[in-house]
Write a protein that holds these residues in place. Structure first.
Motif, PDB file in Angstrom:
ATOM      1  N   VAL A 199      86.908  23.571 -19.772  1.00 17.37           N
ATOM      2  CA  VAL A 199      85.749  24.198 -20.406  1.00 17.37           C
ATOM      3  C   VAL A 199      86.113  25.651 -20.697  1.00 17.37           C
ATOM      4  O   VAL A 199      86.644  26.351 -19.831  1.00 17.37           O
ATOM      5  N   SER A 200      85.832  26.104 -21.890  1.00 12.61           N
ATOM      6  CA  SER A 200      86.214  27.455 -22.302  1.00 12.61           C
ATOM      7  C   SER A 200      85.574  28.527 -21.422  1.00 12.61           C
ATOM      8  O   SER A 200      84.402  28.452 -21.075  1.00 12.61           O
ATOM      9  N   ARG A 201      86.376  29.547 -21.112  1.00 15.99           N
ATOM     10  CA  ARG A 201      85.869  30.712 -20.379  1.00 15.99           C
ATOM     11  C   ARG A 201      85.500  31.850 -21.337  1.00 15.99           C
ATOM     12  O   ARG A 201      85.098  32.934 -20.880  1.00 15.99           O
ATOM     13  N   TYR A 202      85.640  31.635 -22.625  1.00 14.39           N
ATOM     14  CA  TYR A 202      85.320  32.685 -23.589  1.00 14.39           C
ATOM     15  C   TYR A 202      83.838  33.044 -23.478  1.00 14.39           C
ATOM     16  O   TYR A 202      82.966  32.186 -23.572  1.00 14.39           O
ATOM     17  N   GLY A 203      83.574  34.322 -23.239  1.00 15.15           N
ATOM     18  CA  GLY A 203      82.201  34.771 -23.080  1.00 15.15           C
ATOM     19  C   GLY A 203      81.705  34.717 -21.653  1.00 15.15           C
ATOM     20  O   GLY A 203      80.546  35.041 -21.391  1.00 15.15           O
ATOM     21  N   ALA A 204      82.578  34.313 -20.727  1.00 14.39           N
ATOM     22  CA  ALA A 204      82.234  34.401 -19.308  1.00 14.39           C
ATOM     23  C   ALA A 204      82.729  35.743 -18.791  1.00 14.39           C
ATOM     24  O   ALA A 204      83.906  36.074 -18.954  1.00 14.39           O
ATOM     25  N   ILE A 205      81.848  36.526 -18.197  1.00 12.92           N
ATOM     26  CA  ILE A 205      82.237  37.846 -17.686  1.00 12.92           C
ATOM     27  C   ILE A 205      83.220  37.624 -16.548  1.00 12.92           C
ATOM     28  O   ILE A 205      82.887  37.042 -15.521  1.00 12.92           O
ATOM     29  N   ALA A 206      84.456  38.091 -16.737  1.00 12.93           N
ATOM     30  CA  ALA A 206      85.564  37.676 -15.885  1.00 12.93           C
ATOM     31  C   ALA A 206      85.492  38.261 -14.483  1.00 12.93           C
ATOM     32  O   ALA A 206      85.169  39.429 -14.285  1.00 12.93           O
ATOM     33  N   LEU A 207      85.813  37.407 -13.516  1.00 14.06           N
ATOM     34  CA  LEU A 207      86.048  37.840 -12.139  1.00 14.06           C
ATOM     35  C   LEU A 207      87.549  37.717 -11.867  1.00 14.06           C
ATOM     36  O   LEU A 207      88.257  38.700 -11.819  1.00 14.06           O
ATOM     37  N   ALA A 208      88.036  36.493 -11.714  1.00 16.55           N
ATOM     38  CA  ALA A 208      89.464  36.240 -11.486  1.00 16.55           C
ATOM     39  C   ALA A 208      89.904  35.198 -12.512  1.00 16.55           C
ATOM     40  O   ALA A 208      89.593  34.011 -12.369  1.00 16.55           O
ATOM     41  N   SER A 209      90.631  35.637 -13.511  1.00 12.99           N
ATOM     42  CA  SER A 209      90.869  34.814 -14.690  1.00 12.99           C
ATOM     43  C   SER A 209      91.641  33.536 -14.407  1.00 12.99           C
ATOM     44  O   SER A 209      91.465  32.530 -15.105  1.00 12.99           O
TER      45      SER A 209
END
Length: 511
Positions: A199-209
């Motif tokens: 599932v895309s992480r684009y637009g998720a405010i990153a914690l630990a990529s």
């Protein structure tokens, strides 16, 4: 209170598709529910009834025009505040981003909108997803709907409580070390961490990529699978997104409703995940669940994964290091909060004042730890060594899956604890993720579903199932079978045992 809130997402979707119910009616019912109970639960950070009802009205109009809509079109959806949205603020539970409005939607949100789901609000979370209790939110804690003196788990406690308290039938969350699965266990709901990159992480405010993964939350395995089908898939905006075809998770869940599908399933039990300090009621329910699996012909296999005991230590070096890097952008210059010293100041003093005011204690703790681990002279000793341990854990999983089809463990070693209990000792929060962290380090999928109540406190216990990478559908098939066994044992679905089932306020819940 409308009976629509008591429907599963699958049942509500069927009524919407048949025209028996409109999306406006379903959306209004859930917004009314939020108004009735969220003052005490605090699952939501933001709602916008006007925008949500307008989106629902659009779905109804498209359906009336004969447009071919998605399976969940018109169903309300709650969104963890780690995912940016254009229609409501996106704060990641932090004062640093208070009031921030994103110019675009996260890919998972955009896919949900395209499928016709209606965003009804942003859910509370530990600040920047750092925590296991949702007590670290800058906007106050969320309270467990089973007992409002207890935590709902974290960091996605808001999403778990939203679905558990019938404020939304579906929710999106994020899972870095268990932040979907552990709240699911503590609130008696279902949550899935997909294969990393599924599932895309684009637009998720990153914690630990290298650990973060977006996933679905719901009250049933099928509902969770239906939402998973909506958000899964390749995204060119995310360099870690997997370009592959995924089977239908919902089809797998429907195939698992018959517990006979468990016959011949090899279920691994990792002895290192049977923690010495686990609560007696958790162990008891887990052992009962294994016994139920055996009655259906499943084979229980003990697994030795020697490097799992180092998972928590490795995780709490890798995560803070990546968080330190990701959160460096909150510098008072480009975006976010800005606090200026009285009478002005240098860029450095403005940055210092801003971070002092904008970040909470847990975020500061992890940034300091991560910056130290990445500093010259310590990188190889700490971060580098942790990554080597990560590889050993991945090998342990590979060896285990040569012998078994899925791995089972308690999702969390305890039930929900009282709010404030861990304030003086953050390590207790960290250790509550001991059974969920290995899946994130390895990038494999995990699913948590409720298997009963602990005898000593009457609070939910979760079962975690893990499968090899890319085998998410296998989890839904097995999870649906376990869910069916639990319902047969109890005489009703677990979510129907909730103290809030059919109730219009939280006063029906345990205190």
């Amino acid at each position: 209170m409308s009976e629509l809130i008591n429907l599963t997402a699958a049942d509500l979707a069927a009524k919407l598709a048949s025209g028996e119910v409109s999306s406006v009616e379903a959306t209004r019912a859930h917004l009314d529910r939020i108004s009735a109970v969220d003052g005490e639960l605090h699952a939501f950070l933001a709602t916008d009834a006007e925008r949500s009802l307008a989106a629902a009205r659009s779905v109804d109009e498209r359906r009336a025009a004969g447009e071919d809509l998605g399976a969940l079109a018109g169903v309300p959806l709650a969104v963890k505040d780690v995912l940016v949205t254009t229609d409501m603020p996106s704060t990641s539970g932090s004062k640093m981003l208070e009031g921030y409005r994103s110019p675009y939607d996260a890919t998972a949100v955009a896919k949900a909108r395209a499928a016709g789901l209606v965003n009804i609000g942003k859910t509370n979370m530990d600040e920047f997803a750092m925590g296991s209790s949702t007590e670290n939110s800058a906007y106050g804690p969320t309270f467990n709907q089973w007992n409002t003196e207890r935590v709902p788990g974290g960091s996605g406690g808001g999403s778990a409580v939203a679905v558990g308290a019938f404020e939304a039938p579906l929710a999106l969350g994020s899972d870095t070390g268990g932040s979907i699965r552990q709240p699911a266990a503590l609130t008696g709901t279902v949550g899935a961490k997909p294969t990393y990159g599924g599932v895309s992480r684009y637009g998720a405010i990153a914690l630990a990529s290298s650990l973060d993964q977006i996933g679905p939350c719901a009250r049933t395995v099928l509902d969770t699978a239906l939402l998973h089908d909506v958000v899964v898939g390749h995204d060119r905006h995310d360099a870690t997104s997997l370009d592959m075809q995924w089977p239908s998770m919902a089809e797998a869940a429907r195939g698992g409703v018959d517990p006979s599908t468990l016959k011949g399933l090899r279920v691994g039990v990792v002895k290192q995940l049977m923690l010495d300090g686990a609560q007696a009621g958790v162990k008891s329910r887990f052992e009962e669940a294994l016994a139920l699996l055996e009655t259906q012909g499943a084979e229980i296999v003990e697994i030795d994964a020697p490097h799992f005991e180092y998972a928590v230590a490795a995780y709490y070096l890798i995560l803070p290091a990546e968080a330190s890097s990701n959160l460096a952008k909150y510098d008072s210059v480009r975006f976010g909060l800005r606090v200026s010293p009285e009478g002005g100041g240098t860029v450095e003093s403005v940055m210092s004042e801003t971070r002092a005011a904008g970040f909470g204690a847990e975020v500061k703790r992890r940034i300091i730890l991560g910056t130290y681990a990445l500093s010259a002279g310590y990188y190889d000793a700490y971060y580098g060594s942790a990554q080597k341990v990560r590889t050993l854990i991945q090998r342990d999983f590979a060896n285990a899956f040569d012998r078994v089809d899925v791995i089972a463990s308690p999702t969390a070693p305890t039930t929900a604890w009282k709010i404030g209990t861990h304030d003086a000792d953050p390590m207790q929060d960290y250790l509550n993720d001991a059974t969920t962290i290995p899946a994130n380090l390895a990038g494999i999928p995990g699913l948590s579903l409720p298997i009963g109540l602990a005898a000593e406190d009457g609070l939910p216990v979760g079962l975690q199932l893990m499968a090899p990478a890319f085998e998410d559908a296998r989890l839904y098939r097995a999870g649906a079978a376990v869910e069916s066994l639990i319902a047969d044992r109890d005489g009703r679905a677990f979510w129907q045992q909730s103290p809030m089932f059919g109730a219009v306020n939280v006063e029906g819940g345990a205190r």
